[in-house]
Design a protein around this motif. Structure first.
Motif, short mmCIF file in Angstrom:
data_model
loop_
_atom_site.label_atom_id
_atom_site.label_comp_id
_atom_site.label_asym_id
_atom_site.label_seq_id
_atom_site.Cartn_x
_atom_site.Cartn_y
_atom_site.Cartn_z
N GLY A 100 43.97 46.78 48.74
CA GLY A 100 45.25 46.39 48.00
C GLY A 100 45.46 47.46 46.99
N THR A 114 45.90 33.11 50.15
CA THR A 114 45.10 34.03 49.18
C THR A 114 44.54 34.93 50.12
OG1 THR A 114 45.49 32.27 47.50
CG2 THR A 114 44.21 34.14 47.08
N TRP A 145 42.78 38.19 37.71
CA TRP A 145 42.87 38.38 39.29
C TRP A 145 41.39 39.51 39.47
CZ3 TRP A 145 44.65 35.55 43.21
CH2 TRP A 145 45.67 34.83 42.85
N PRO A 194 41.53 40.01 46.46
CA PRO A 194 42.79 40.51 45.91
C PRO A 194 42.40 41.91 45.55
CG PRO A 194 42.29 38.30 45.42
CD PRO A 194 41.11 39.00 46.02
N HIS A 215 53.58 39.25 39.89
CA HIS A 215 53.74 40.27 40.89
C HIS A 215 53.97 41.61 40.78
CE1 HIS A 215 55.64 41.83 44.79
NE2 HIS A 215 54.70 40.88 45.15
N ALA A 221 44.88 31.67 38.85
CA ALA A 221 44.13 32.47 39.74
C ALA A 221 42.90 31.75 40.22
CB ALA A 221 43.83 33.89 39.04
N ARG A 229 42.43 30.70 44.41
CA ARG A 229 41.07 31.14 45.14
C ARG A 229 40.27 30.08 45.57
NH1 ARG A 229 39.86 36.56 41.62
NH2 ARG A 229 40.20 34.88 39.81
N ARG A 282 49.86 43.69 44.34
CA ARG A 282 48.56 43.81 45.09
C ARG A 282 48.20 42.41 45.47
NH1 ARG A 282 44.92 47.01 40.93
NH2 ARG A 282 46.32 46.30 39.33
N VAL A 283 48.86 41.51 45.07
CA VAL A 283 48.69 40.18 45.23
C VAL A 283 49.92 39.52 46.14
CG1 VAL A 283 48.25 37.69 44.69
CG2 VAL A 283 46.97 39.73 43.76
#
Length: 316
Positions: free
Chosen positions: A309, A300, A154, A304, A213, A286, A290, A219-220
């Protein structure tokens, strides 16, 4: 006449060289324009290849496999040495399904897990507690390698140890639980593969969805992590289901020809294969999340790995 013939021959050669030069220039122009055309026609593939190079798939997968083999797998044996007999049998069944073990390797593993003595002995308990604490601390290296993989996929900076430390232990606990119940899941808790295969796929997807996660320190958002979880769950389900076609024969051959050292190298090769698949799938997930068409549906975030974040993660 001879002078004219020589001049004509030289002219023909010059024209041929000119034609070849023109063809070379044309081919060079075509190759230069190939990448922009590929990016226009197949943006997902070009983005994926570019991101796989930046993530350095083989390096990430090899590091993850080495940490798993050196730190996480010993944790399984330490936990098994303290577990009741019934739990040992369940763990053995799960390892049998994960690696498709049979023959002499399966016999050796069975002796190791099921004939490890009486866990009620006081000295054994004391040694076991110390051992499990030391191995557990070492096994967080596997969690950290998995976290770095997710962050690379990410394009995120590393989270601070203060935020991530408890997440390393939580992921190890979930991983051990998944290993322990995998045999029962695959068998559909006694009802058969017709229920076990969907259950195992669902469990793998949930595990890898939660893994991303957790180790990305939230953060995502959840939805953009779903493609990677689906790809990883499906790929690992196929790999572990087909492990019996190759792994038992390779392990037994290595054990008979080279002894335990040969079996170690074969098992490590299989671990690298699994980790390469995990790396590819999480990275591909990922990239997919995106892509503009997917980002609109999954929500999304545009960046990220932004500082906002990170600030949110630090607050958690």
């Amino acid at each position: 006449m001879r002078a004219g013939t020589g001049a004509d021959g030289e002219g023909r050669r010059s024209r041929r060289r000119g034609r070849w030069r023109a063809r070379g220039d044309k081919a060079g122009s075509w190759l230069k324009g190939l990448r922009p055309r590929a990016e226009t026609r197949f943006p997902l593939i070009t983005h994926l290849m570019s991101h796989l190079i930046s993530v350095n798939v083989l390096d990430s997968a090899t590091r993850l496999a080495a940490q798993t083999f050196l730190t996480a797998i010993p944790l399984i044996f330490v936990v098994a040495s303290l577990a009741p007999q019934q739990l040992r049998e369940q763990l053995l069944d799960s390892l049998h399904h994960v690696f498709g073990l049979s023959g002499s390797v399966d016999d050796e593993l069975r002796k190791t897990l099921l004939n490890s003595g009486d866990p009620s002995d006081e000295l054994r308990q004391t040694t076991g507690v110390v051992s499990i604490l030391m191995v557990l601390i070492s096994a967080t290296a596997c969690s950290r390698a998995m976290q770095r993989l997710c962050e690379r996929a990410w394009s995120m900076p590393g989270a601070s140890a203060r935020v991530a430390a408890w997440r390393w232990l939580a992921w190890l606990a979930a991983w051990l639980l998944m290993i322990g119940v995998q045999g029962s899941l695959r068998d559909g808790f006694g009802l058969g593969p017709w229920l076990g295969v969907p259950l195992l796929f669902l469990a793998e997807v949930l595990l890898w969805w939660w893994t991303q996660h957790l180790l990305l320190t939230a953060r995502v958002p959840w939805r953009p992590l779903l493609p990677g979880a689906l790809l990883t769950g499906a790929a690992l389900g196929v790999l572990t289901s087909t492990a019996s076609l190759y792994v038992p024969r390779a392990l037994n051959h290595s054990l008979e020809k080279y002894g335990s050292l040969g079996a170690v190298f074969t098992l490590l090769s299989w671990m690298i294969t699994l980790c390469v698949v995990i790396t590819l799938c999480i990275t591909a997930g990922a990239v997919v999340a995106r892509e503009p068409w997917a980002a609109r549906r999954l929500g999304t975030p545009e960046s990220p790995g932004s500082s906002a974040g990170d600030t949110l993660a630090q607050g958690r």
